[in-house]
Scaffold this motif. Structure first.
Motif, PDB file in Angstrom:
ATOM      1  N   LEU A 112      27.113   8.387  13.570  1.00 54.84           N
ATOM      2  CA  LEU A 112      26.639   8.116  11.936  1.00 54.84           C
ATOM      3  C   LEU A 112      26.382   6.907  11.689  1.00 54.84           C
ATOM      4  CD1 LEU A 112      28.899  10.817  10.229  1.00 54.84           C
ATOM      5  CD2 LEU A 112      26.620  11.127  11.194  1.00 54.84           C
ATOM      6  N   ALA A 113      26.701   5.835  12.140  1.00 55.58           N
ATOM      7  CA  ALA A 113      26.470   4.494  11.617  1.00 55.58           C
ATOM      8  C   ALA A 113      27.020   3.509  12.691  1.00 55.58           C
ATOM      9  CB  ALA A 113      27.094   4.444  10.213  1.00 55.58           C
ATOM     10  N   SER A 114      26.252   2.336  12.781  1.00 52.26           N
ATOM     11  CA  SER A 114      27.052   1.292  13.326  1.00 52.26           C
ATOM     12  C   SER A 114      27.000  -0.254  12.666  1.00 52.26           C
ATOM     13  CB  SER A 114      26.208   1.125  14.793  1.00 52.26           C
ATOM     14  OG  SER A 114      24.967   0.793  14.618  1.00 52.26           O
ATOM     15  N   HIS A 115      27.724  -0.988  13.050  1.00 47.45           N
ATOM     16  CA  HIS A 115      27.496  -2.371  12.638  1.00 47.45           C
ATOM     17  C   HIS A 115      28.425  -3.230  13.421  1.00 47.45           C
ATOM     18  CE1 HIS A 115      28.339  -5.837   9.549  1.00 47.45           C
ATOM     19  NE2 HIS A 115      27.213  -5.923  10.211  1.00 47.45           N
ATOM     20  N   ILE A 160      26.400   7.871   5.456  1.00 47.23           N
ATOM     21  CA  ILE A 160      27.498   7.172   6.123  1.00 47.23           C
ATOM     22  C   ILE A 160      27.075   5.771   6.292  1.00 47.23           C
ATOM     23  CG2 ILE A 160      29.332   7.021   7.806  1.00 47.23           C
ATOM     24  CD1 ILE A 160      29.725   9.336   6.024  1.00 47.23           C
ATOM     25  N   GLY A 161      27.979   4.780   5.965  1.00 50.00           N
ATOM     26  CA  GLY A 161      27.521   3.580   6.319  1.00 50.00           C
ATOM     27  C   GLY A 161      28.824   2.726   6.973  1.00 50.00           C
ATOM     28  N   LEU A 162      28.597   1.843   7.767  1.00 54.35           N
ATOM     29  CA  LEU A 162      29.847   0.947   8.404  1.00 54.35           C
ATOM     30  C   LEU A 162      29.787  -0.368   8.073  1.00 54.35           C
ATOM     31  CD1 LEU A 162      32.227   0.670  10.132  1.00 54.35           C
ATOM     32  CD2 LEU A 162      30.650   0.592  11.870  1.00 54.35           C
ATOM     33  N   VAL A 163      30.703  -1.383   7.435  1.00 54.40           N
ATOM     34  CA  VAL A 163      30.513  -2.673   7.334  1.00 54.40           C
ATOM     35  C   VAL A 163      31.769  -3.294   7.933  1.00 54.40           C
ATOM     36  CG1 VAL A 163      30.615  -4.742   5.632  1.00 54.40           C
ATOM     37  CG2 VAL A 163      29.601  -2.377   5.072  1.00 54.40           C
ATOM     38  N   THR A 164      31.536  -4.234   8.899  1.00 54.90           N
ATOM     39  CA  THR A 164      32.771  -5.124   9.512  1.00 54.90           C
ATOM     40  C   THR A 164      32.488  -6.380   8.817  1.00 54.90           C
ATOM     41  OG1 THR A 164      31.089  -5.635  11.456  1.00 54.90           O
ATOM     42  CG2 THR A 164      32.482  -3.803  11.766  1.00 54.90           C
ATOM     43  N   TYR A 165      33.644  -6.917   8.779  1.00 57.55           N
ATOM     44  CA  TYR A 165      33.756  -8.215   8.177  1.00 57.55           C
ATOM     45  C   TYR A 165      34.925  -9.025   8.583  1.00 57.55           C
ATOM     46  CZ  TYR A 165      37.143  -5.808   5.015  1.00 57.55           C
ATOM     47  OH  TYR A 165      38.054  -5.071   4.547  1.00 57.55           O
ATOM     48  N   SER A 221      19.323   5.853   8.711  1.00 58.61           N
ATOM     49  CA  SER A 221      20.632   5.525   8.937  1.00 58.61           C
ATOM     50  C   SER A 221      20.938   4.065   7.871  1.00 58.61           C
ATOM     51  CB  SER A 221      21.144   5.321  10.373  1.00 58.61           C
ATOM     52  OG  SER A 221      20.883   6.358  11.117  1.00 58.61           O
ATOM     53  N   ALA A 222      22.159   3.978   8.051  1.00 54.98           N
ATOM     54  CA  ALA A 222      22.308   2.754   7.199  1.00 54.98           C
ATOM     55  C   ALA A 222      22.216   1.514   7.866  1.00 54.98           C
ATOM     56  CB  ALA A 222      23.862   2.765   6.551  1.00 54.98           C
ATOM     57  N   VAL A 223      21.629   0.357   7.250  1.00 57.88           N
ATOM     58  CA  VAL A 223      21.582  -1.040   7.706  1.00 57.88           C
ATOM     59  C   VAL A 223      22.364  -2.190   6.977  1.00 57.88           C
ATOM     60  CG1 VAL A 223      19.912  -2.840   8.051  1.00 57.88           C
ATOM     61  CG2 VAL A 223      19.205  -0.291   8.511  1.00 57.88           C
ATOM     62  N   THR A 224      23.290  -2.568   7.556  1.00 60.13           N
ATOM     63  CA  THR A 224      24.194  -3.381   7.044  1.00 60.13           C
ATOM     64  C   THR A 224      23.794  -4.808   7.175  1.00 60.13           C
ATOM     65  OG1 THR A 224      25.961  -2.143   7.572  1.00 60.13           O
ATOM     66  CG2 THR A 224      26.721  -4.189   7.025  1.00 60.13           C
ATOM     67  N   LEU A 225      23.765  -5.677   5.908  1.00 55.80           N
ATOM     68  CA  LEU A 225      23.324  -6.993   5.832  1.00 55.80           C
ATOM     69  C   LEU A 225      23.989  -7.547   4.545  1.00 55.80           C
ATOM     70  CD1 LEU A 225      21.469  -9.378   6.694  1.00 55.80           C
ATOM     71  CD2 LEU A 225      19.809  -8.506   5.306  1.00 55.80           C
ATOM     72  N   ASN A 226      24.684  -8.726   4.833  1.00 60.07           N
ATOM     73  CA  ASN A 226      25.241  -9.370   3.609  1.00 60.07           C
ATOM     74  C   ASN A 226      26.517  -8.463   3.190  1.00 60.07           C
ATOM     75  OD1 ASN A 226      23.214 -11.649   3.861  1.00 60.07           O
ATOM     76  ND2 ASN A 226      21.914 -10.691   2.401  1.00 60.07           N
ATOM     77  N   ASN A 227      27.221  -8.171   4.078  1.00 61.90           N
ATOM     78  CA  ASN A 227      28.403  -7.260   3.455  1.00 61.90           C
ATOM     79  C   ASN A 227      27.735  -6.016   2.643  1.00 61.90           C
ATOM     80  OD1 ASN A 227      30.187  -8.387   5.357  1.00 61.90           O
ATOM     81  ND2 ASN A 227      30.874  -9.628   3.422  1.00 61.90           N
ATOM     82  N   ALA A 228      26.407  -5.542   2.826  1.00 60.99           N
ATOM     83  CA  ALA A 228      25.970  -4.543   1.985  1.00 60.99           C
ATOM     84  C   ALA A 228      25.050  -3.361   2.737  1.00 60.99           C
ATOM     85  CB  ALA A 228      25.170  -4.957   0.785  1.00 60.99           C
ATOM     86  N   LEU A 229      25.189  -2.237   2.344  1.00 63.49           N
ATOM     87  CA  LEU A 229      24.464  -1.241   3.052  1.00 63.49           C
ATOM     88  C   LEU A 229      23.204  -0.856   2.595  1.00 63.49           C
ATOM     89  CD1 LEU A 229      27.828   1.013   3.239  1.00 63.49           C
ATOM     90  CD2 LEU A 229      26.545  -0.092   5.119  1.00 63.49           C
ATOM     91  N   HIS A 230      22.200  -0.708   3.229  1.00 66.20           N
ATOM     92  CA  HIS A 230      20.793  -0.419   2.612  1.00 66.20           C
ATOM     93  C   HIS A 230      20.535   0.856   3.446  1.00 66.20           C
ATOM     94  CE1 HIS A 230      21.715  -4.882   2.712  1.00 66.20           C
ATOM     95  NE2 HIS A 230      20.685  -4.888   2.019  1.00 66.20           N
ATOM     96  N   TRP A 231      19.669   1.721   2.725  1.00 67.09           N
ATOM     97  CA  TRP A 231      19.153   2.901   3.209  1.00 67.09           C
ATOM     98  C   TRP A 231      17.779   2.834   2.412  1.00 67.09           C
ATOM     99  CZ3 TRP A 231      24.253   3.115   1.487  1.00 67.09           C
ATOM    100  CH2 TRP A 231      25.245   3.598   2.262  1.00 67.09           C
ATOM    101  N   ILE A 232      16.870   3.672   3.066  1.00 63.86           N
ATOM    102  CA  ILE A 232      15.529   4.016   2.505  1.00 63.86           C
ATOM    103  C   ILE A 232      15.719   5.475   1.984  1.00 63.86           C
ATOM    104  CG2 ILE A 232      13.271   4.820   2.929  1.00 63.86           C
ATOM    105  CD1 ILE A 232      13.120   2.832   5.168  1.00 63.86           C
ATOM    106  N   ILE A 233      15.636   5.790   0.620  1.00 67.86           N
ATOM    107  CA  ILE A 233      15.734   7.059   0.007  1.00 67.86           C
ATOM    108  C   ILE A 233      14.342   7.430  -0.696  1.00 67.86           C
ATOM    109  CG2 ILE A 233      18.185   6.476  -0.455  1.00 67.86           C
ATOM    110  CD1 ILE A 233      17.345   5.827  -3.296  1.00 67.86           C
ATOM    111  N   ASN A 234      14.143   8.558  -1.132  1.00 68.12           N
ATOM    112  CA  ASN A 234      13.104   8.986  -1.822  1.00 68.12           C
ATOM    113  C   ASN A 234      13.441   8.916  -3.371  1.00 68.12           C
ATOM    114  OD1 ASN A 234      11.992   9.893   0.335  1.00 68.12           O
ATOM    115  ND2 ASN A 234      12.088  12.283  -0.332  1.00 68.12           N
ATOM    116  N   GLY A 235      12.697   8.101  -4.282  1.00 67.89           N
ATOM    117  CA  GLY A 235      12.783   7.952  -5.551  1.00 67.89           C
ATOM    118  C   GLY A 235      11.734   8.765  -6.414  1.00 67.89           C
ATOM    119  N   ASN A 236      12.022   8.544  -7.430  1.00 64.96           N
ATOM    120  CA  ASN A 236      10.904   9.190  -8.505  1.00 64.96           C
ATOM    121  C   ASN A 236       9.567   8.591  -8.419  1.00 64.96           C
ATOM    122  OD1 ASN A 236      13.311  10.540  -9.381  1.00 64.96           O
ATOM    123  ND2 ASN A 236      13.132   9.177 -11.492  1.00 64.96           N
ATOM    124  N   ASP A 237       9.248   7.340  -8.030  1.00 65.74           N
ATOM    125  CA  ASP A 237       8.108   6.946  -7.842  1.00 65.74           C
ATOM    126  C   ASP A 237       7.910   6.415  -6.508  1.00 65.74           C
ATOM    127  OD1 ASP A 237       7.839   7.288 -10.716  1.00 65.74           O
ATOM    128  OD2 ASP A 237       9.043   5.307 -10.927  1.00 65.74           O
TER     129      ASP A 237
END
Length: 401
Positions: A112-115, A160-165, A221-237
């Motif tokens: 589901l996720a990796s980091h 699902i996302g994973l953050v190693t720190y 899938s989640a992308v981890t950068l700067n201890n934060a999780l990033h996803w592409i999502i569908n929004g209203n616009d």
């Protein structure tokens, strides 16, 4: 004199000069070596000695599912890897070391996720109270079964996302984040967070920006950068990137990053990832023979400013090896991942193959043949990048003295 007659201090000096894979394997020599190599002092000494010459090898793990039912069980268990690590260079690996494979009624395992060098897996018992999440290290085959999530067993409409720190290597700490939607018109979502520090799940209620409070879904899938999780999502616009900080506390807030304008409404087959601690997006646009590979990089993370780094016509690139069919003619050409250190390299899916694309040199190299028979079509293919530090991350929290 035999090697075990040496004092601990001298034996440590010798062992810290071994390549990582041999140092880890040396734990099995005897109880004394196991105790020495497992000690945090040895690990810090090893990291200090090796860090100057360590190149952080990269592994791309891909898991896929076939159209043909004959392959369904095998495909759910099989992993293919493209790796720079000397141990993981084998083209086929399995997750058989996880305890769920010891059960007579095996359930498919899904990554589901990796980091870093860790992955999160799930045994795919949808809507079952017995389903489990695992954090594992593919190199050391260490695993940890996470405790059940209190009072909630919903598995759909989530990410699902994973953050190693950690401040210093090796990494002993991580958070597994599970995002649940509260409803298509809700102004909040729930983040369920497992912390390796406490060994427990906690819950946070996150405020959503107004522009994504209608029907939306996670696209990557989640992308981890700067201890934060990033996803592409569908929004209203159109589509956008949602950013979640698992360290923001009980009542946090999501941030949005607008994609490059060209991708705002065309992100169905866009790759989101990182290279040299920069967020990147890439896609292949057009039809054969005029397909264009484009790569953008987020130059200013706070302001959300993107810069087009590459714009390359695939027909102008050259395969370093000859093949019986032209993989670039297939519609299944997708960008799968970025190399975490080499800004000139991306990995593509060309039909049923994984291809390493060097954009500066203009070359394509088949690095993994998912299927020997090109007439089979892989239904889905998901990739998870791993970056190996000079000492493998542990799935268990470090015991504080």
């Amino acid at each position: 004199m035999q090697i075990n007659d040496l004092p601990d201090s001298l034996l440590i000096e010798i062992l810290t000069r071994l390549p990582c894979q041999f140092a880890v394997r040396s734990k099995t020599v005897c109880k004394r070596w196991l105790s020495l190599i497992s000690d945090p002092f040895f690990i810090r000494s090893f990291v200090h000695h090796q860090s100057l010459n360590h190149s952080s090898p990269f592994t791309l793990v891909h898991q896929f599912y076939y159209w043909h039912h004959h392959f369904a069980e095998t495909a759910s268990r099989k992993l293919h890897v493209v790796s720079e690590h000397p141990i993981l260079k084998s083209q086929e690996l399995f997750l058989d070391f996880l305890p769920c494979f010891q059960h007579p009624n095996q359930w498919p395992i899904r990554i589901l996720a990796s980091h870093g060098d860790l992955m999160v897996c799930h045994d795919n018992k949808l809507f079952s109270h017995q389903s489990k999440y695992y954090v594992c290290n593919l190199l050391t085959k260490q695993w940890r079964a996470l405790p059940p999530i209190p009072g909630r067993h919903v598995e759909d409409d989530m990410a699902i996302g994973l953050v190693t720190y950690g401040d210093i290597l090796p990494i002993f700490n991580y958070k597994v984040v599970r995002i649940l939607k509260l409803g298509s018109h809700s102004s909040h979502l729930i983040a369920e967070i497992f912390s390796s520090d406490t060994g427990e799940w906690s819950e946070s209620l996150l405020s959503c920006p107004q522009s994504i409070r209608r029907i939306w879904q996670f696209r990557t899938s989640a992308v981890t950068l700067n201890n934060a999780l990033h996803w592409i999502i569908n929004g209203n616009d159109g589509e956008t990137i949602i950013v979640l900080d698992p360290f923001s506390g009980i009542n946090g807030q999501c941030r949005l990053i607008d994609p490059p304008f060209e991708l705002k409404f065309e992100m169905a087959h866009v790759c989101l990832g990182t290279c040299r601690e920069k967020l990147r997006m890439s896609t292949i646009k057009g039809v054969h023979p005029n397909r264009m590979l484009k790569v953008w990089e987020l130059k200013d993370y706070d302001k959300g400013e993107w810069l087009l780094q590459y714009r390359i016509c695939l027909k102008e690139m050259v395969f370093v090896s000859d093949y019986q069919f032209n993989m670039l003619e297939f519609s299944t050409n997708l960008v799968l991942s970025f190399h975490p250190k080499d800004e000139d390299v991306v990995y593509l899916r060309c039909h049923n193959h994984i291809v390493k694309c060097n954009m500066r040199k203009g070359t394509l190299d088949v690095v993994s043949k998912c299927l020997g028979d090109p007439t089979f079509v892989i239904r889905t293919l998901t990739v998870f990048p791993l970056v190996h530090s000079c000492w493998p991350s542990s799935v268990h929290s470090q015991v504080k003295q």
